[in-house]
Scaffold this motif. Structure first.
Motif, mmCIF file in Angstrom:
data_model
loop_
_atom_site.group_PDB
_atom_site.id
_atom_site.type_symbol
_atom_site.label_atom_id
_atom_site.label_comp_id
_atom_site.label_asym_id
_atom_site.label_seq_id
_atom_site.Cartn_x
_atom_site.Cartn_y
_atom_site.Cartn_z
ATOM 1 N N SER A 253 0.839 -1.191 0.000
ATOM 2 C CA SER A 253 0.000 0.000 0.000
ATOM 3 C C SER A 253 0.880 1.249 0.000
ATOM 4 N N GLY A 254 0.271 2.373 -0.384
ATOM 5 C CA GLY A 254 1.035 3.606 -0.487
ATOM 6 C C GLY A 254 1.699 4.028 0.810
ATOM 7 N N ASP A 270 2.396 0.909 -5.521
ATOM 8 C CA ASP A 270 1.262 1.089 -4.618
ATOM 9 C C ASP A 270 0.050 0.426 -5.259
ATOM 10 N N THR A 272 -2.918 0.284 -4.478
ATOM 11 C CA THR A 272 -4.179 1.030 -4.450
ATOM 12 C C THR A 272 -4.259 2.038 -5.603
ATOM 13 N N ARG A 273 -3.142 2.301 -6.274
ATOM 14 C CA ARG A 273 -3.117 3.291 -7.364
ATOM 15 C C ARG A 273 -2.646 2.705 -8.684
ATOM 16 N N GLU A 274 -2.016 1.551 -8.630
ATOM 17 C CA GLU A 274 -1.388 1.000 -9.825
ATOM 18 C C GLU A 274 -1.550 -0.511 -9.835
#
Length: 405
Positions: A253-254, A270, A272-274
């Motif tokens: 996670s980030g 991350d 949650t974004r990628e």
């Protein structure tokens, strides 16, 4: 032991979720309506696994539904705590000091590692684990395998260790003041390694090592993707892969990317974004230590002849709970050019010695998330099972308090 708050909370949650009936809740968690009634009336204390299921149904933290009395002060010198029975009672109990067998040593425990396997064995989930570890209750009454401590006594056939030696490894009943372990599943603790960090190494460290070196056949210069890079196995795998000469990308996670980079990762993703498995980047080795991602997606991140190693799987049905992925990977591997492997790590003394040397040389530094005193073993297991831990969670046994961050 009964929870101190159950009745009003569950009833209130049922009514805030569309007036869910007792029968509907029973169906969701796989029990009878009479069991739900007994829980609401305080006549039945649910197992830890059932408590987690109820909390997940309502989408709330476990402590919002069940609260257990504080166990502080119940432990008495000279007795061995035995928490986390499958009956659902997480308080320390008592048992006699164990006697080592001919090839075993008796260890005065200073610290014990907590990993997801403890929850699986005490909760009996997935159901398949009961075939080997007890159908109705765990055969091993005191949980815990990862241990660090001082040798108190040795069996008749033990030659490599003697009383006073500081060791770490895997044994039986590590959540206690004393535990027994075979001498071939122990290694001498490096002097610079704390008890807590030594207890964090055995299962997760051996899993990471065997996943990279044996199942993964990692060689210098290869590109490695570690999924779950901030977890217990993943945080050690990142360091070991770097020490072996790999170029390491860690998925986390980030909030944890900084931690993973500090462990030596060359790159972080991350999740949650990628999407780490979008196929834009290919890896010689993918070590999946977290979640239950489909095989076809994991294969999409591999080079044409890359290797996938699957460690565990925390989501899925009650019977196999994700471990079926490992079996399907092995079957599929025979039909595709990529190597697909599941991993069931086996603790071996040479591997423990390898980890000890890596720690002594500074190539490996176990990442500790929290330490808990032994009397709070249930809280520690709950913390790990909830997926909150960054790195390893450890119990301290000899005169320390916690939890600490």
């Amino acid at each position: 032991m009964k929870p101190t708050r159950v009745t009003n909370t569950i009833r209130a949650l049922r009514f805030t979720h569309g007036e869910m009936t007792q029968a509907a809740l029973a169906d969701r968690i796989g029990v009878t309506r009479q069991t739900v009634i007994a829980i609401e009336q305080g006549r039945y204390s649910p197992s830890l696994e059932m408590a987690f299921q109820i909390a997940r149904v309502f989408g709330v933290p476990l402590d919002d539904v069940f609260q257990y009395p504080d166990t502080e002060g119940e432990h008495r010198e000279g007795h061995r705590p035995a928490p986390l029975r499958r009956t659902g009672d997480p308080r320390p109990g008592e048992a006699d000091r164990p006697v080592p067998g001919d090839h075993e040593v008796l260890i005065r425990v200073h610290a014990a590692g907590v990993d997801p396997g403890v929850w699986h064995l005490t909760a009996g989930m997935p159901y398949a684990v009961r075939l080997g570890f007890g159908l109705r209750a765990p055969r091993q009454r005191i949980p815990g395998a990862d241990v660090a401590g001082r040798v108190e006594a040795v069996g008749r056939e033990v030659t490599g260790l003697r009383p006073g030696d500081e060791v770490f490894g895997t044994g039986t009943g590590a959540f206690a003041e004393y535990a027994c372990a075979r001498q071939d599943r122990l290694a001498v603790k490096p002097a610079a390694l704390t008890w807590e960090k030594a207890a964090a190494l055995p299962t997760s460290g051996v899993t990471a090592l065997q996943g990279l070196r044996d199942a993964g056949r990692l060689t210098a210069g290869q590109h490695v993707l570690v999924i779950g890079a901030a977890g217990g196995v993943g945080s050690l795998a990142v360091q070991l892969a770097k020490a072996m000469g790999g170029e390491v990308t860690g998925v986390c996670s980030g909030a944890k990317t900084g931690v993973v980079r500090s462990l030596g990762a060359d790159h972080t993703i991350d999740y949650t974004r990628e999407d780490a498995l979008d196929g834009r980047r290919r890896y010689d080795l993918v070590l999946d230590t977290a979640g239950n991602r489909p095989l076809h997606r994991l294969r999409g991140a591999l080079t044409p002849r890359g290797t996938l190693v699957i460690v565990g799987g925390e989501r899925g049905g009650r019977l196999l709970q994700g471990s079926d992925r490992q079996m399907r990977a092995l079957l599929l591997s025979a039909a595709v050019p990529q190597r697909l492997r599941g991993l069931m790590a086996v603790p071996r003394q040479p591997d423990l010695q390898y980890l000890a040397q890596a720690a002594a040389d500074g190539r490996l530094d176990p990442l500790l998330d929290r330490t808990y005193p032994l009397r709070e073993a249930a809280l520690a297991v709950r913390h790990v099972h909830d997926g909150h831990a960054t790195g390893k969670t450890v119990l301290t046994v000899a005169g320390q308090d916690g939890p600490t961050s």
